[in-house]
Motif scaffolding. Structure first.
Motif, PDB file in Angstrom:
ATOM      1  N   PRO A 518       0.825  -1.210   0.000  1.00 43.87           N
ATOM      2  CA  PRO A 518       0.000   0.000   0.000  1.00 43.87           C
ATOM      3  C   PRO A 518       0.859   1.260   0.000  1.00 43.87           C
ATOM      4  N   VAL A 519       0.544   2.186  -0.882  1.00 45.43           N
ATOM      5  CA  VAL A 519       1.242   3.470  -0.935  1.00 45.43           C
ATOM      6  C   VAL A 519       0.341   4.600  -0.446  1.00 45.43           C
ATOM      7  N   ASP A 520      -0.927   4.317  -0.253  1.00 46.97           N
ATOM      8  CA  ASP A 520      -1.852   5.306   0.303  1.00 46.97           C
ATOM      9  C   ASP A 520      -3.037   4.549   0.871  1.00 46.97           C
ATOM     10  N   ARG A 521      -3.707   5.181   1.817  1.00 46.93           N
ATOM     11  CA  ARG A 521      -4.907   4.577   2.388  1.00 46.93           C
ATOM     12  C   ARG A 521      -5.872   5.675   2.785  1.00 46.93           C
ATOM     13  N   ALA A 522      -7.140   5.308   2.882  1.00 43.36           N
ATOM     14  CA  ALA A 522      -8.172   6.248   3.316  1.00 43.36           C
ATOM     15  C   ALA A 522      -9.062   5.556   4.333  1.00 43.36           C
ATOM     16  N   ARG A 523      -9.280   6.218   5.463  1.00 47.36           N
ATOM     17  CA  ARG A 523     -10.215   5.680   6.450  1.00 47.36           C
ATOM     18  C   ARG A 523     -11.639   5.815   5.934  1.00 47.36           C
ATOM     19  N   VAL A 524     -12.475   4.874   6.318  1.00 43.60           N
ATOM     20  CA  VAL A 524     -13.869   4.912   5.878  1.00 43.60           C
ATOM     21  C   VAL A 524     -14.798   4.666   7.056  1.00 43.60           C
ATOM     22  N   ALA A 525     -16.003   5.174   6.922  1.00 43.23           N
ATOM     23  CA  ALA A 525     -17.067   4.913   7.893  1.00 43.23           C
ATOM     24  C   ALA A 525     -18.035   3.902   7.284  1.00 43.23           C
ATOM     25  N   ALA A 526     -18.457   2.939   8.083  1.00 39.47           N
ATOM     26  CA  ALA A 526     -19.351   1.887   7.606  1.00 39.47           C
ATOM     27  C   ALA A 526     -20.778   2.159   8.054  1.00 39.47           C
ATOM     28  N   THR A 527     -21.721   1.919   7.138  1.00 37.03           N
ATOM     29  CA  THR A 527     -23.146   2.004   7.457  1.00 37.03           C
ATOM     30  C   THR A 527     -23.822   0.715   6.984  1.00 37.03           C
ATOM     31  N   PRO A 528     -24.471  -0.051   7.895  1.00 39.14           N
ATOM     32  CA  PRO A 528     -24.629   0.201   9.322  1.00 39.14           C
ATOM     33  C   PRO A 528     -23.335  -0.060  10.082  1.00 39.14           C
ATOM     34  N   ALA A 529     -23.150   0.666  11.196  1.00 42.76           N
ATOM     35  CA  ALA A 529     -21.947   0.494  12.003  1.00 42.76           C
ATOM     36  C   ALA A 529     -22.023  -0.749  12.867  1.00 42.76           C
ATOM     37  N   ALA A 530     -23.228  -1.207  13.175  1.00 46.49           N
ATOM     38  CA  ALA A 530     -23.433  -2.428  13.957  1.00 46.49           C
ATOM     39  C   ALA A 530     -24.584  -3.202  13.322  1.00 46.49           C
ATOM     40  N   PHE A 531     -24.519  -4.523  13.414  1.00 43.55           N
ATOM     41  CA  PHE A 531     -25.548  -5.333  12.765  1.00 43.55           C
ATOM     42  C   PHE A 531     -25.536  -6.742  13.339  1.00 43.55           C
ATOM     43  N   SER A 532     -26.578  -7.494  12.985  1.00 42.41           N
ATOM     44  CA  SER A 532     -26.698  -8.896  13.386  1.00 42.41           C
ATOM     45  C   SER A 532     -26.764  -9.759  12.137  1.00 42.41           C
ATOM     46  N   LEU A 533     -26.150 -10.923  12.231  1.00 38.23           N
ATOM     47  CA  LEU A 533     -26.166 -11.886  11.134  1.00 38.23           C
ATOM     48  C   LEU A 533     -26.957 -13.102  11.566  1.00 38.23           C
ATOM     49  N   GLY A 534     -27.917 -13.489  10.729  1.00 39.48           N
ATOM     50  CA  GLY A 534     -28.708 -14.673  11.026  1.00 39.48           C
ATOM     51  C   GLY A 534     -28.337 -15.815  10.107  1.00 39.48           C
ATOM     52  N   GLY A 535     -29.189 -16.790  10.018  1.00 37.16           N
ATOM     53  CA  GLY A 535     -28.968 -17.912   9.123  1.00 37.16           C
ATOM     54  C   GLY A 535     -29.263 -17.533   7.689  1.00 37.16           C
ATOM     55  N   SER A 536     -29.179 -18.522   6.809  1.00 39.20           N
ATOM     56  CA  SER A 536     -29.369 -18.265   5.386  1.00 39.20           C
ATOM     57  C   SER A 536     -30.792 -17.830   5.054  1.00 39.20           C
ATOM     58  N   ASP A 537     -31.742 -18.060   5.962  1.00 34.09           N
ATOM     59  CA  ASP A 537     -33.122 -17.670   5.703  1.00 34.09           C
ATOM     60  C   ASP A 537     -33.475 -16.309   6.300  1.00 34.09           C
ATOM     61  N   ALA A 538     -32.501 -15.646   6.964  1.00 31.95           N
ATOM     62  CA  ALA A 538     -32.780 -14.340   7.566  1.00 31.95           C
ATOM     63  C   ALA A 538     -32.942 -13.283   6.481  1.00 31.95           C
ATOM     64  N   ALA A 539     -33.775 -12.303   6.733  1.00 30.12           N
ATOM     65  CA  ALA A 539     -34.007 -11.237   5.757  1.00 30.12           C
ATOM     66  C   ALA A 539     -32.734 -10.433   5.541  1.00 30.12           C
ATOM     67  N   PRO A 540     -32.466  -9.982   4.310  1.00 30.44           N
ATOM     68  CA  PRO A 540     -31.263  -9.181   4.061  1.00 30.44           C
ATOM     69  C   PRO A 540     -31.314  -7.863   4.818  1.00 30.44           C
ATOM     70  N   VAL A 541     -30.123  -7.364   5.200  1.00 32.69           N
ATOM     71  CA  VAL A 541     -30.006  -6.088   5.917  1.00 32.69           C
ATOM     72  C   VAL A 541     -29.356  -5.080   4.981  1.00 32.69           C
ATOM     73  N   GLN A 542     -30.028  -3.940   4.761  1.00 34.49           N
ATOM     74  CA  GLN A 542     -29.539  -2.897   3.873  1.00 34.49           C
ATOM     75  C   GLN A 542     -29.356  -1.601   4.658  1.00 34.49           C
ATOM     76  N   PRO A 543     -28.330  -0.805   4.339  1.00 34.74           N
ATOM     77  CA  PRO A 543     -28.238   0.525   4.953  1.00 34.74           C
ATOM     78  C   PRO A 543     -29.289   1.440   4.347  1.00 34.74           C
ATOM     79  N   PRO A 544     -29.642   2.525   5.030  1.00 35.77           N
ATOM     80  CA  PRO A 544     -30.564   3.494   4.416  1.00 35.77           C
ATOM     81  C   PRO A 544     -29.961   4.034   3.119  1.00 35.77           C
ATOM     82  N   ALA A 545     -30.797   4.463   2.221  1.00 32.79           N
ATOM     83  CA  ALA A 545     -30.317   5.033   0.966  1.00 32.79           C
ATOM     84  C   ALA A 545     -29.407   6.222   1.250  1.00 32.79           C
ATOM     85  N   GLU A 546     -28.350   6.367   0.453  1.00 35.09           N
ATOM     86  CA  GLU A 546     -27.409   7.470   0.651  1.00 35.09           C
ATOM     87  C   GLU A 546     -28.094   8.800   0.349  1.00 35.09           C
TER      88      GLU A 546
END
Length: 724
Positions: A518-546
């Motif tokens: 790496p010759v350069d890097r940029a910090r990023v913020a993640a949305t959602p910052a916290a989340f839960s993961l379920g099994g393969s049948d769990a509903a997908p989790v999406q961030p709010p529209a930008e």
């Protein structure tokens, strides 16, 4: 590993001994959004002489490092030098590396630097048409670098950093660099300038030319060797000079040499407010210590990596002398290092500042020795660790298996610590002892203890998988001021186990296309910052529209692209740059992500039961006698059951599939062998008094009836009656 009693106490996992340690973090390639040539094009454009940057000098420069006066100040000729890999490192930036197809390349960084004699306000004379050659005593060993590109400069004293690359015969090149005292890297470039002497032969001082006159002057382009004194840069790099040894690490390793032949013994552990670290022999890679050891997670089984086996009497020493203690439980725990993401991020920032690099890669390694020190109670309460001597055994700190033969009483206690009937599981604790060199003197070592925590409800959380899924960016010409396209990643758990994630640590990386550093890097913020993961049948989790960025008055509103879709059981993360001066996202070649505060949703009792079910059979069986008095004596059946000619009986133990036993008037008695498992042993049951559940249904001429409710029974004789 053998299951004989003479089996080793601890065994290492099948890991690549070539520094393939734990990193704890996920690196994903950015795919179609990355424009590989853009970084080189950008750096080349910055380095190319522009007409309005070509200086007007009084005399033509003659050698590297020379300072000449000009119409608008002083100018200098940069000097080509071979830099070290980082600020602290003394290893030259020379890399002998192989790609996935086994093709070897010689990669070198060359810095064009400001001479010490140049005034602070002096500017460099532009250079173009750069070429480089590794010259050698034997002309057949000469290497012409086929690629000469620019990288970002590490500090103001470096005018340009060049990346040189050429495919080579690794054996010849390694031998040349180590043994040819005349080896040198010759860098040649064309200087661009205009000569204007404002003093005539009669001493008359002429006025400075106007910009129009200056632009009309002929541009001179003189070729020059840029090494100090107008020569080459010494490339005799023998391994007798310790800092040179990491250059040949991969070559030594590929040829079966010991890993220590590529290590610089003067590289020792460095203490910092964020923790200990040490340079590794590989570029941009640094050794760190694990935060703790945890049970690995077995993705195939869907459980923490624990297994059990009942050891037969003939496999246990001294069984004849002590028959009551002959049967043992052999339990295996697969332990892996766990690196706390937040601690590693603090340490990464310290190393980046100390070493003057963009984004160090952290791996486990660099220790002088590693041993597992057993807790005293492991021996005091009946546990026997195979092959143990003095309660201390050498291990591979990158992963090991702890194997113990336990008495039944001891295993029962162990099971209760791992999965108590009530309260919080305390688990089992031990420690790994690492010995570290803090000085070049091999005798000066310090001890660092790393906790070992065996808990079914807190395994290693590295099983979460991440995939970068950013769609093509909008046309760059449409980007509003201050806005850059976000990156996206989807996270899921390949296991059915649920997990809660409290935070995300992420960075966008701009890598040197040749070395991958790496010759350069940029910090990023993640949305959602916290989340839960379920099994393969769990509903997908999406961030709010930008949200759209603010539009200047009168300008049309800009609508950011929609979120990419994700499937069930997946969480979409939107990664937005958090830098005041964002990196051009088209230069980003990889995304680094890690997850903090991961809580794996596991019930220890359920996991232990699953481990018992998946364990190899104990070999013990319980024979249950099933009979029906009414079928044997049909005359005793009441009138409403007179047409019943048989009974189906299902027998089950735990969550195992039930076994069916059919009784009829002609065969009113039958037997069934049911396996006797670990859960029974832990529950202090015995094969001659098994505990199981059963249910029954009638077989009649008018049809088969419904099953009764499950009932529990203890014993070997089961007397059943028709369902009424």
């Amino acid at each position: 590993m053998s299951d004989e009693a003479e089996a080793p106490h601890l065994e290492t996992l099948d890991l690549d001994p070539g520094l393939a340690g734990a990193t704890g973090q996920t690196l994903t390639a950015t795919g179609e959004t990355f424009e590989p040539g853009l970084l080189n094009d950008l750096m080349a454009r910055r380095a190319a002489p522009e007409p309005d940057r070509i200086p007007l000098v009084s005399t033509a420069p003659q050698e590297p490092g020379e300072v000449v006066s000009g119409a608008r100040g002083d100018y200098f000729v940069p000097v080509a030098t071979l830099p070290a890999r980082s600020k602290r490192s003394r290893t030259p930036a020379v890399f002998l590396e192989a790609d996935d197809q086994g093709r070897w390349s010689l990669l070198v960084w060359i810095d064009l630097v400001r001479p010490d004699t140049a005034p602070a306000e002096a500017r460099p004379i532009p250079l173009s048409d750069l070429t480089a050659v590794l010259t050698t005593t034997d002309e057949q060993s000469t290497v012409t670098f086929t690629s000469v590109t620019d990288l970002p400069t590490p500090d103001p004293g470096v005018v340009r950093r060049l990346a040189l690359a050429a495919e080579v015969d690794a054996a010849v090149t390694a031998d040349t660099l180590q043994n040819d005292m005349n080896a040198a890297i010759v860098v040649n470039g064309t200087l661009s300038y205009r000569v204007w002497d404002n003093e005539t032969l009669t001493g008359e001082i002429l006025p400075e030319p106007s910009p129009e006159d200056e632009a009309a002057m002929e541009v001179s382009g003189s070729s020059m060797l840029l090494g100090a004194g107008g020569g080459g840069i010494a490339a005799y790099l023998p391994t007798s000079d310790k800092p040179n040894r990491p250059i040949y690490y991969h070559w030594n390793f590929k040829n079966g040499a010991g890993a220590d032949q590529g290590l610089d013994p003067d590289n020792v552990w460095i203490d910092s407010p964020a923790g200990l670290w040490q340079p590794s022999p590989l570029p941009n890679q640094y050794f760190v210590l694990p935060s703790e050891y945890r049970l690995a997670f077995d993705m195939e089984r869907g459980t923490p990596a624990m297994s059990v086996l009942l050891v037969r009497p003939d496999a246990v020493p001294d069984a004849a002398a002590d028959p009551d203690q002959a049967w043992k439980v052999r339990v295996r725990f697969k332990m892996v290092p766990w690196l706390d993401p937040q601690s590693m991020e603090r340490l990464r920032e310290v190393i980046a500042e100390e070493e003057g690099i963009a984004y160090p890669q952290l791996v486990l390694g660099g220790y002088a020795s590693a041993t597992f020190d057993e807790s005293s109670w492991l021996q005091d309460l009946g546990g026997k660790t195979l092959g143990t001597e003095a309660g201390n055994t050498a291990i591979d700190a990158r992963g090991f298996e702890l194997v113990q033969d336990c008495s039944m009483e001891y295993y029962t206690l162990l099971a209760r610590l791992l999965a108590p009937a009530s309260g919080t599981a305390t688990g089992v604790e031990g420690r790994v002892v690492l010995m570290l060199r803090r000085s070049p003197d091999d005798t000066a070592k310090v001890q660092r203890d790393i906790p070992v925590k065996i808990r079914l409800d807190r395994p290693d959380d590295g099983f979460l998988t991440t995939e970068q899924i950013t769609a093509p960016f909008p046309d760059a010409a449409t980007w509003p001021a201050g806005w850059t396209p976000p990156f996206y990643a989807k996270v899921h758990s390949p296991s059915t186990v649920r997990a809660d994630v409290a935070g995300v640590v992420a960075a966008l990386l701009v890598n040197d296309p040749l070395t991958g550093v790496p010759v350069d890097r940029a910090r990023v913020a993640a949305t959602p910052a916290a989340f839960s993961l379920g099994g393969s049948d769990a509903a997908p989790v999406q961030p709010p529209a930008e949200a759209p960025p603010p539009a200047p008055a009168g300008a049309p509103a800009f609508q950011p692209p929609p979120n990419p879709p994700v499937g069930n059981g997946e969480v979409l993360l939107r990664l937005t740059q958090a830098e005041a001066e964002p990196v051009d996202p088209r230069l980003v070649s990889s995304v680094a992500l890690d997850y903090t505060g991961v809580t794996v949703k596991i019930d220890p009792a359920v996991m232990l039961e699953r481990v018992h079910e998946l364990g190899m059979s104990t070999g013990l069986m319980s024979r249950v006698n099933v009979s029906s008095y009414q079928l044997k004596h049909p005359e005793s059946l009441p009138p409403e059951l007179a047409d019943v000619f048989g009974i189906d009986v299902e027998i089950r133990r735990g969550s195992a599939q039930p076994v069916t036993v059919s009784l009829t008037r002609d065969a009113p008695e039958a037997t069934s062998d049911i396996p006797f498992g670990f859960s029974d042993l832990v529950a202090d049951l015995h094969p001659d008094q098994p505990k199981f559940e059963y249910r029954r249904r009638n077989l009649a001429t008018k049809g088969t009836g419904a099953f009764s409710a499950w009932e529990s029974v203890v014993g070997r004789n089961l007397l059943v009656t028709p369902v009424t």
